[in-house]
Design a protein around this motif. Structure first.
Motif, PDB file in Angstrom:
ATOM      1  N   ARG A  64       0.628  -1.045  -0.104  1.00  0.00           N
ATOM      2  CA  ARG A  64       0.070   0.239   0.085  1.00  0.00           C
ATOM      3  C   ARG A  64       1.169   1.278   0.157  1.00  0.00           C
ATOM      4  O   ARG A  64       0.738   2.457  -0.170  1.00  0.00           O
ATOM      5  N   ALA A  65       2.220   1.331   0.841  1.00  0.00           N
ATOM      6  CA  ALA A  65       3.154   2.478   1.022  1.00  0.00           C
ATOM      7  C   ALA A  65       3.870   2.864  -0.248  1.00  0.00           C
ATOM      8  O   ALA A  65       3.588   3.529  -1.294  1.00  0.00           O
ATOM      9  N   LEU A  66       3.720   1.134  -1.314  1.00  0.00           N
ATOM     10  CA  LEU A  66       4.072   1.419  -3.026  1.00  0.00           C
ATOM     11  C   LEU A  66       3.482   2.142  -3.863  1.00  0.00           C
ATOM     12  O   LEU A  66       3.460   2.935  -4.314  1.00  0.00           O
ATOM     13  N   ASP A  67       2.382   2.111  -3.910  1.00  0.00           N
ATOM     14  CA  ASP A  67       0.949   2.202  -5.101  1.00  0.00           C
ATOM     15  C   ASP A  67       1.033   3.477  -4.405  1.00  0.00           C
ATOM     16  O   ASP A  67       0.731   4.507  -5.450  1.00  0.00           O
ATOM     17  N   GLY A  68       1.452   4.089  -3.161  1.00  0.00           N
ATOM     18  CA  GLY A  68       0.772   5.662  -2.922  1.00  0.00           C
ATOM     19  C   GLY A  68       2.515   6.679  -3.184  1.00  0.00           C
ATOM     20  O   GLY A  68       2.601   7.800  -2.587  1.00  0.00           O
ATOM     21  N   SER A  69       3.710   5.542  -3.449  1.00  0.00           N
ATOM     22  CA  SER A  69       4.911   6.238  -3.509  1.00  0.00           C
ATOM     23  C   SER A  69       5.322   6.907  -2.783  1.00  0.00           C
ATOM     24  O   SER A  69       6.280   7.840  -2.320  1.00  0.00           O
ATOM     25  N   LEU A  70       4.968   6.277  -1.235  1.00  0.00           N
ATOM     26  CA  LEU A  70       5.394   6.134  -0.067  1.00  0.00           C
ATOM     27  C   LEU A  70       6.887   6.314   0.667  1.00  0.00           C
ATOM     28  O   LEU A  70       6.647   4.385   0.003  1.00  0.00           O
ATOM     29  N   LYS A  71       7.842   6.225   1.375  1.00  0.00           N
ATOM     30  CA  LYS A  71       8.637   5.882   1.892  1.00  0.00           C
ATOM     31  C   LYS A  71       8.248   5.011   2.953  1.00  0.00           C
ATOM     32  O   LYS A  71       7.832   6.092   4.225  1.00  0.00           O
ATOM     33  N   LEU A  72       8.764   4.293   3.824  1.00  0.00           N
ATOM     34  CA  LEU A  72       8.121   2.548   4.871  1.00  0.00           C
ATOM     35  C   LEU A  72       9.480   3.051   5.439  1.00  0.00           C
ATOM     36  O   LEU A  72       9.814   1.740   4.920  1.00  0.00           O
ATOM     37  N   THR A  73       9.862   3.262   7.212  1.00  0.00           N
ATOM     38  CA  THR A  73      11.189   2.630   7.127  1.00  0.00           C
ATOM     39  C   THR A  73      11.251   2.660   8.662  1.00  0.00           C
ATOM     40  O   THR A  73       9.611   2.811   9.444  1.00  0.00           O
ATOM     41  N   THR A  74      11.813   2.259   9.633  1.00  0.00           N
ATOM     42  CA  THR A  74      11.629   1.608  10.588  1.00  0.00           C
ATOM     43  C   THR A  74      12.457   2.209  11.480  1.00  0.00           C
ATOM     44  O   THR A  74      13.739   1.794  11.023  1.00  0.00           O
ATOM     45  N   GLN A  75      13.038   2.201  12.538  1.00  0.00           N
ATOM     46  CA  GLN A  75      14.222   2.552  13.621  1.00  0.00           C
ATOM     47  C   GLN A  75      13.903   1.615  14.730  1.00  0.00           C
ATOM     48  O   GLN A  75      12.943   2.333  15.544  1.00  0.00           O
ATOM     49  N   LEU A  76      14.814   0.926  15.062  1.00  0.00           N
ATOM     50  CA  LEU A  76      14.637  -0.328  15.713  1.00  0.00           C
ATOM     51  C   LEU A  76      16.155  -0.670  16.646  1.00  0.00           C
ATOM     52  O   LEU A  76      17.455  -0.405  16.336  1.00  0.00           O
ATOM     53  N   PRO A  77      15.900  -0.281  17.699  1.00  0.00           N
ATOM     54  CA  PRO A  77      17.181  -0.891  18.515  1.00  0.00           C
ATOM     55  C   PRO A  77      17.471  -2.224  17.697  1.00  0.00           C
ATOM     56  O   PRO A  77      17.583  -3.112  17.070  1.00  0.00           O
ATOM     57  N   LYS A  78      19.511  -2.481  17.865  1.00  0.00           N
ATOM     58  CA  LYS A  78      19.908  -3.370  17.421  1.00  0.00           C
ATOM     59  C   LYS A  78      19.917  -4.989  17.815  1.00  0.00           C
ATOM     60  O   LYS A  78      19.106  -5.925  17.389  1.00  0.00           O
ATOM     61  N   ASP A  79      19.718  -4.819  19.143  1.00  0.00           N
ATOM     62  CA  ASP A  79      18.997  -6.020  19.961  1.00  0.00           C
ATOM     63  C   ASP A  79      17.229  -6.052  20.758  1.00  0.00           C
ATOM     64  O   ASP A  79      16.933  -5.173  20.081  1.00  0.00           O
ATOM     65  N   ASP A  80      16.864  -7.279  19.658  1.00  0.00           N
ATOM     66  CA  ASP A  80      16.045  -6.931  19.995  1.00  0.00           C
ATOM     67  C   ASP A  80      14.996  -7.140  20.946  1.00  0.00           C
ATOM     68  O   ASP A  80      15.419  -7.071  21.898  1.00  0.00           O
ATOM     69  N   VAL A 113       8.237   3.831  11.387  1.00  0.00           N
ATOM     70  CA  VAL A 113       7.858   3.673  13.494  1.00  0.00           C
ATOM     71  C   VAL A 113       9.381   3.525  13.854  1.00  0.00           C
ATOM     72  O   VAL A 113      10.650   2.735  13.736  1.00  0.00           O
ATOM     73  N   SER A 114       9.060   3.763  15.229  1.00  0.00           N
ATOM     74  CA  SER A 114      10.365   3.648  15.984  1.00  0.00           C
ATOM     75  C   SER A 114      10.048   2.860  17.283  1.00  0.00           C
ATOM     76  O   SER A 114       8.323   2.838  17.669  1.00  0.00           O
ATOM     77  N   CYS A 115      10.942   2.234  17.757  1.00  0.00           N
ATOM     78  CA  CYS A 115      10.733   1.486  19.337  1.00  0.00           C
ATOM     79  C   CYS A 115      11.842   1.440  20.108  1.00  0.00           C
ATOM     80  O   CYS A 115      13.141   2.144  19.445  1.00  0.00           O
ATOM     81  N   ARG A 116      12.057   2.290  21.397  1.00  0.00           N
ATOM     82  CA  ARG A 116      12.511   1.572  22.329  1.00  0.00           C
ATOM     83  C   ARG A 116      12.174   1.306  23.695  1.00  0.00           C
ATOM     84  O   ARG A 116      10.562   1.629  23.410  1.00  0.00           O
ATOM     85  N   GLN A 117      13.286   0.760  24.686  1.00  0.00           N
ATOM     86  CA  GLN A 117      12.628   0.974  26.391  1.00  0.00           C
ATOM     87  C   GLN A 117      13.112   2.073  26.141  1.00  0.00           C
ATOM     88  O   GLN A 117      14.143   2.549  27.452  1.00  0.00           O
ATOM     89  N   GLU A 118      12.289   2.089  28.057  1.00  0.00           N
ATOM     90  CA  GLU A 118      12.708   3.440  29.040  1.00  0.00           C
ATOM     91  C   GLU A 118      11.909   3.706  30.123  1.00  0.00           C
ATOM     92  O   GLU A 118      10.787   3.613  29.608  1.00  0.00           O
ATOM     93  N   GLY A 119      12.445   3.630  31.031  1.00  0.00           N
ATOM     94  CA  GLY A 119      12.116   3.129  32.149  1.00  0.00           C
ATOM     95  C   GLY A 119      11.017   2.528  32.032  1.00  0.00           C
ATOM     96  O   GLY A 119       9.626   2.659  33.277  1.00  0.00           O
TER      97      GLY A 119
END
Length: 197
Positions: A64-80, A113-119
């Motif tokens: 769906r993102a490609l159909d709309g010419s959208l860039k879809l990225t993630t920012q995730l920690p190196k460790d799971d 989409v991003s993910c992190r652990q904090e407190g």
């Protein structure tokens, strides 16, 4: 694309299956909204690899993102990152947010989409540089069947349940949802969920 058995076909088949399963989940969500309102919805917590779950959700939305010419990225920690969550509920939350971002981001836009652990909290965020939400609508946009009304949104079907379900599912996990938005600049939805029950 070539003879049957070409790897790309297998990738498409996998995407079709995952999308079909997601459609079944959408039907369940309508019932889930009723359960939530009646106070009968129960989470099924398990140890979830959040990085893998995010990657799966992003993969499901790539077409769906490609159909709309959208860039879809993630920012995730190196460790799971792992957390005790209801896998289906959090997957639905992410897909709801990604679906909204794709719907309301114009061509050549960017979604992350991003993910992190904090407190002791799992922090998930979906950001876009789309059309944004007017300030006066931010307090009501998570109400069931509420949608921002303008010419752009009228071009997109929706029940108006997505953000309401998302907010309820996050709160059932003991978490909070915050929406920051600027018209014509974009929206960021941030979820803060306790890492363990």
């Amino acid at each position: 694309l070539g003879p049957i058995g070409t790897e790309k076909y297998l990738d498409y088949i996998k995407g079709i299956r995952e999308s079909g399963e997601h459609l079944l989940d959408l039907i369940s969500d309508i019932l889930d909204m009723s359960k939530m309102e009646a106070g009968k919805y129960e989470l099924v917590r398990e140890d979830v690899n959040v990085n893998k779950l995010i990657k799966l959700c992003v993969h499901m939305m790539e077409g769906r993102a490609l159909d709309g010419s959208l860039k879809l990225t993630t920012q995730l920690p190196k460790d799971d990152v792992s957390a005790q969550l209801d896998r289906r509920a959090i997957m639905q939350v992410l897909l709801n947010l990604l679906s909204n971002a794709v719907k309301f981001t114009k061509q050549n836009g960017h979604i992350e989409v991003s993910c992190r652990q904090e407190g002791g909290q799992l922090i998930l965020a979906v950001s876009d540089d789309g059309i944004g939400i007017p300030v006066m609508k931010l307090n009501t946009i998570t109400n069931p069947f509420e949608q921002v009304s303008n010419q752009y949104t009228r071009d997109h079907d929706g029940s108006g349940l997505g953000l309401a379900i998302t907010k309820e599912l996050v709160e059932l996990h003991g978490g909070k949802m915050a929406i920051e938005s600027v018209v014509d600049s974009g929206t960021t939805v941030t979820l803060s969920i306790p890492c363990s029950s």
